[in-house]
Design a protein around this motif. Structure first.
Motif, PDB file in Angstrom:
ATOM      1  N   PHE A   1       0.641  -1.356  -0.298  1.00 34.50           N
ATOM      2  CA  PHE A   1       0.231   0.413   0.107  1.00 34.50           C
ATOM      3  C   PHE A   1       0.890   1.388   0.214  1.00 34.50           C
ATOM      4  CE2 PHE A   1      -3.260   2.748   0.868  1.00 34.50           C
ATOM      5  CZ  PHE A   1      -4.382   2.600   0.021  1.00 34.50           C
ATOM      6  N   ARG A   2       1.573   1.263   0.540  1.00 33.41           N
ATOM      7  CA  ARG A   2       3.351   2.157   0.783  1.00 33.41           C
ATOM      8  C   ARG A   2       3.287   2.707  -0.439  1.00 33.41           C
ATOM      9  NH1 ARG A   2       4.630   5.569   5.068  1.00 33.41           N
ATOM     10  NH2 ARG A   2       5.959   6.978   4.011  1.00 33.41           N
ATOM     11  N   LYS A   3       3.843   1.613  -1.220  1.00 32.11           N
ATOM     12  CA  LYS A   3       4.443   1.832  -3.216  1.00 32.11           C
ATOM     13  C   LYS A   3       3.507   2.368  -3.211  1.00 32.11           C
ATOM     14  CE  LYS A   3       7.302  -2.149  -3.254  1.00 32.11           C
ATOM     15  NZ  LYS A   3       7.526  -3.849  -3.624  1.00 32.11           N
ATOM     16  N   ALA A   4       1.468   1.850  -3.520  1.00 32.56           N
ATOM     17  CA  ALA A   4       0.405   2.337  -3.965  1.00 32.56           C
ATOM     18  C   ALA A   4       1.015   3.552  -4.155  1.00 32.56           C
ATOM     19  CB  ALA A   4      -0.341   1.757  -4.216  1.00 32.56           C
ATOM     20  N   LEU A   5       1.370   3.679  -2.635  1.00 34.13           N
ATOM     21  CA  LEU A   5       1.331   5.651  -2.311  1.00 34.13           C
ATOM     22  C   LEU A   5       2.476   6.808  -3.620  1.00 34.13           C
ATOM     23  CD1 LEU A   5       0.417   5.814   1.126  1.00 34.13           C
ATOM     24  CD2 LEU A   5      -1.859   6.722  -0.881  1.00 34.13           C
ATOM     25  N   GLU A   6       3.353   5.681  -3.263  1.00 35.55           N
ATOM     26  CA  GLU A   6       4.583   6.542  -3.837  1.00 35.55           C
ATOM     27  C   GLU A   6       4.481   6.980  -5.160  1.00 35.55           C
ATOM     28  OE1 GLU A   6       7.554   3.953  -1.660  1.00 35.55           O
ATOM     29  OE2 GLU A   6       6.852   5.544   0.544  1.00 35.55           O
ATOM     30  N   VAL A   7       4.183   5.753  -5.631  1.00 37.63           N
ATOM     31  CA  VAL A   7       4.129   6.001  -7.240  1.00 37.63           C
ATOM     32  C   VAL A   7       3.770   7.257  -8.100  1.00 37.63           C
ATOM     33  CG1 VAL A   7       4.524   3.370  -7.749  1.00 37.63           C
ATOM     34  CG2 VAL A   7       2.251   4.584  -8.004  1.00 37.63           C
ATOM     35  N   GLU A   8       3.744   8.383  -8.901  1.00 32.98           N
ATOM     36  CA  GLU A   8       3.136   8.921  -9.152  1.00 32.98           C
ATOM     37  C   GLU A   8       1.943   8.123 -10.318  1.00 32.98           C
ATOM     38  OE1 GLU A   8       5.012  12.550 -10.531  1.00 32.98           O
ATOM     39  OE2 GLU A   8       6.312  11.738  -8.596  1.00 32.98           O
ATOM     40  N   GLY A   9       1.024   8.758 -10.120  1.00 34.15           N
ATOM     41  CA  GLY A   9      -0.016   8.567 -11.130  1.00 34.15           C
ATOM     42  C   GLY A   9      -1.365   7.041 -10.032  1.00 34.15           C
ATOM     43  N   PRO A  10      -1.815   6.954 -11.569  1.00 37.61           N
ATOM     44  CA  PRO A  10      -2.789   5.388 -10.466  1.00 37.61           C
ATOM     45  C   PRO A  10      -2.376   4.266  -9.891  1.00 37.61           C
ATOM     46  CG  PRO A  10      -3.539   6.177 -13.040  1.00 37.61           C
ATOM     47  CD  PRO A  10      -2.372   7.115 -12.403  1.00 37.61           C
ATOM     48  N   ALA A  11      -3.150   3.788  -8.733  1.00 33.87           N
ATOM     49  CA  ALA A  11      -2.513   3.057  -8.624  1.00 33.87           C
ATOM     50  C   ALA A  11      -3.511   1.846  -7.917  1.00 33.87           C
ATOM     51  CB  ALA A  11      -1.293   2.754  -7.100  1.00 33.87           C
ATOM     52  N   PHE A  12      -3.764   0.602  -8.076  1.00 31.06           N
ATOM     53  CA  PHE A  12      -4.222  -0.002  -7.598  1.00 31.06           C
ATOM     54  C   PHE A  12      -4.447  -1.890  -7.035  1.00 31.06           C
ATOM     55  CE2 PHE A  12      -7.668  -3.951  -8.446  1.00 31.06           C
ATOM     56  CZ  PHE A  12      -8.664  -2.880  -8.571  1.00 31.06           C
TER      57      PHE A  12
END
Lengths: 318, 397
Positions: free
Chosen positions: A206-217
């Protein structure tokens, strides 16, 4: 944006909870656990946009709310669109000097009905437009909120109130929509599947998902004692078995191309038979009681194995 | 002080383009929209302004109108100034979220090029879409000219964002008839619009530092109170509308009122219509007046909230009111506009005869002769002392 993710138990206990106790989710429901694990990954200013569903209705019965962070719900099929509006509004108001935060983590949450089915168009639109939003689906395998109706996430063989097991029907006959792969096909930066049993894996992803720029799922499996007709104390065990049986394998997809199998799935030597997952759940009972469904049960097992092999191949796992 | 003439820019603009220019000057934070004829030019023009860096607006080209209104609600919740545009089927697809926008008290400006609803699919003007959303809680303002569309769009933000209102506002123009018709439009300097509107001051925004829960579940014990408050808010609109128009009039010399009255003072028969039909009706009234007929016109601009007092006052002692309306409410007593008028007049001392002529569906032309036909019929009905509840004009039967 400096707050660390809480991964160790000690840190988890110290991190502010985002959902208070006293909400009205069912005993044994995994969704509040999923939300709390999500909370462990947060890093700064955050806003949640939620679709209609169990979690929404049971945590915000006016005049009460269980949410300790800003939260908005508008309707069932539009959490992604609402999140698109929220994230872009903050950005432009910051540029105009009217909003202090340069970045806000905007998270959209939906159940499987709100994500696989009715909210799918809205989700796909948000992904295509590339808004910086993390979308998390808590997948309890049916429209549990309205009384256990089949969804695109319902497993074959699962009995629901719109896919009854009967004299001529084994429950749902169709396969489950491969949502994580469909989302990944949008070539967004990050997709991951998670299980609340594997908390460390969950929080880190979840942390990685927050850190990427753009959409994450994030696709989270969410055992539901009420709909699954399982014991309330067995939810985490079922969340573990979902991974071990290959029903909900854990993996990540980067940029829609690079598949990576996650530790708990990677360590599997041989899949646990689906019976082990199904037998503790009343919603699959008919598959074992009525001998005419033995073939269908084998068919389900074959499908799961085929999907597993395909996934291993994509992940480059022997 | 009225803005000096040399500061005003004058252009020939379609109704759509006039709205796009108004939106450009309103310093929008977010515009989320989906293309649909005949509204599309609004979005196209606005996107061009964005592409040329003339606006500082996040434009969200959503995948459906449902998402357009949803993104608007999300953006508006943060305290942003927000607009969208649609028509017909697109508006119908938004329907669920229209109610959410109003009930969640989001001051969104929604410009609509009014168009017929399917089926059969038809791209031309009538008011089925606007009438379909009449109970959603949106304020509804229908315009007669490109100038009025420009002016009303600007004023709409000030009305919507007023703390006594906090409701979404629909600004309607007749599809094609006005949306694609070029007219002379006087535009204010942008700094004047900026001063007039100011920056939106949200009351309770969705803000990461101040956690609140928006859009909760409210059941038998609280839902009704939400609706009670919403009703109170929309009843405040006339007061704020008048205040905003007065300020706008100071700048431009222009104001429109909730209704426009034309030669109604001594009128025996009054034509009542909305949007561009108002223009035709006024021309018809002039011709009939030349022939000695005492005819007047009420052009209704504000359909929601419905200006009951103003309408009753304007109708006064007229013998008959002929309603020309472009929508049907199938199976109802009469059609939407006539139902409102009949209800409004129920308490009147001298209730006039109310005629309901349904015209112009699917863009069917409503020429002056249609009004004259209605007028001749009305005179006969007055003689007879009775009339049908409604009838259609200009259609093969």
């Amino acid at each position: 944006m400096t707050e660390e993710a809480a991964v160790r138990i000690k840190d988890m206990l110290e991190k502010d909870e985002i959902l208070s106790s006293g909400h009205r989710m069912c005993a044994g429901c995994a969704a509040p656990t999923i939300v709390k694990l999500m909370g462990m990954a947060l890093r700064g200013p955050t806003v949640v946009c939620e679709a209609t569903g169990c979690l929404e209705v049971a945590t915000t019965i006016y005049p009460y709310t269980a949410w300790k962070i800003p939260w908005i719900h508008v309707a069932f099929e539009n959490a992604s669109a609402v999140a698109s509006g929220v994230v872009e509004a903050y950005k432009v108001m910051h540029q105009k000097g009217r909003f202090e935060h340069e970045h806000v983590d905007v998270i959209a949450i939906g159940g499987d009905g709100g994500t696989f089915d009715i909210g799918f168009g809205s989700l796909s639109g948000m992904l295509e437009r590339g808004h910086d939003v993390v979308y998390m689906v808590y997948d309890n395998g049916a429209y549990q909120n309205t009384g256990i109706q089949r969804s695109g996430a319902t497993l074959p063989g699962q009995e629901t109130t719109t896919s009854w097991a009967g004299k001529v029907s084994p429950g749902k006959e169709q396969r489950k929509k491969p949502i994580a792969e469909i989302v990944a096909a949008h070539k967004i930066p990050y997709v991951a599947t998670v299980s609340p049993y594997h908390r460390r894996d969950f929080i880190q992803k979840f942390r990685k998902a927050l850190e990427v720029e753009g959409p994450a799922f994030i696709h989270a499996i969410s055992p539901c004692p009420r709909g699954w007709r399982s014991e309330t104390g067995k939810s985490m065990e079922l969340a573990k078995l979902a991974v071990e049986t290959g029903i909900h394998p854990l993996y990540e997809v980067f940029d829609g191309e690079e598949y990576k199998m996650s530790g708990p799935s990677k360590r599997i030597k041989e899949l646990t038979p689906i019976e082990d997952y199904m037998k503790p759940q009343g919603q699959f009972r008919h598959l074992f009681k009525d001998p005419q469904w033995e073939g269908f049960r084998e068919q389900i097992q074959t499908w799961i194995k085929e999907d597993w092999e395909l996934l291993k191949k994509k992940c480059g796992v022997e | 002080m009225t803005v000096a003439k040399d500061k005003i820019s004058i252009e020939g603009l379609t109704g759509d383009a006039a709205i796009a220019h108004a939106l450009k000057q309103c310093d929008l934070d977010v515009l989320a929209a989906y293309p649909i004829t005949p509204q599309t030019i609004i979005v196209e023009d606005f996107q061009k302004f964005a592409a040329d860096g003339e606006v500082q607006t996040a434009v969200i080209p959503v995948e459906s109108e449902h998402s357009a209104m949803s993104a608007c609600v999300g953006a508006s919740a943060t305290g942003a100034r927000v607009a969208t545009a649609s028509a017909s089927a697109g508006l119908a697809l938004m329907w669920e979220i229209l109610y959410c926008a109003a009930s969640m008290r989001m001051p969104i400006v929604f410009t609509v090029a009014n168009r017929a609803l399917s089926a059969p699919i038809n791209i031309h003007n009538d008011h089925s879409d606007g009438m379909g959303m009449r109970d959603s809680g949106f304020v509804q303002l229908y315009c007669q000219s490109s100038q009025e569309a420009y002016d009303t769009t600007i004023m709409a933000f000030k009305i919507a964002e007023d703390h006594d209102i906090l409701l979404p506002v629909m600004v309607g123009i007749d599809g094609f008839i006005l949306s694609h018709n070029v007219e002379r439009v006087e535009m204010l300097p942008t700094d004047v619009v900026t001063d007039f509107l100011g920056i939106r001051e949200p009351v309770q925004p969705l803000h990461p530092d101040k956690p609140i829960t928006m859009g909760p579940l409210a059941l038998t014990d609280y839902y009704f109170e939400f609706k009670e408050q919403q009703d109170r808010a929309i009843q405040e609109v006339p007061k704020i509308y008048k205040k905003v128009e007065k300020e706008f009039e100071k700048l431009t010399g222009r104001s429109y009122g909730m209704i426009e009255e034309y030669k109604t003072d001594d009128a025996e028969i009054i034509i009542l219509a909305m949007s561009t039909m108002g223009g035709t009706a006024k021309a018809v009234a002039d011709v009939l007046r030349e022939k000695g007929e005492k005819v007047g016109v009420i052009r209704l601009k504000m359909f929601r909230p419905f200006p009951v007092e103003e309408i009753c006052k304007a109708i006064g002692d007229a013998k008959a009111v002929m309603i020309f309306e472009k929508a049907m409410s199938f199976g109802a007593v009469t059609h939407p506009l006539a139902m409102e008028i009949r209800s409004a007049l129920y308490e009147a001392e001298n209730r006039p005869m109310v005629l309901d002529f349904v015209v112009g569906l699917g863009g069917r032309d409503v020429p002056p002769t249609t009004f004259v036909e209605g007028y001749e019929k009305t005179k006969k009905y007055l003689e007879k002392g009775e009339a049908p509840l409604y009838e259609t004009l200009g259609v093969r039967k």
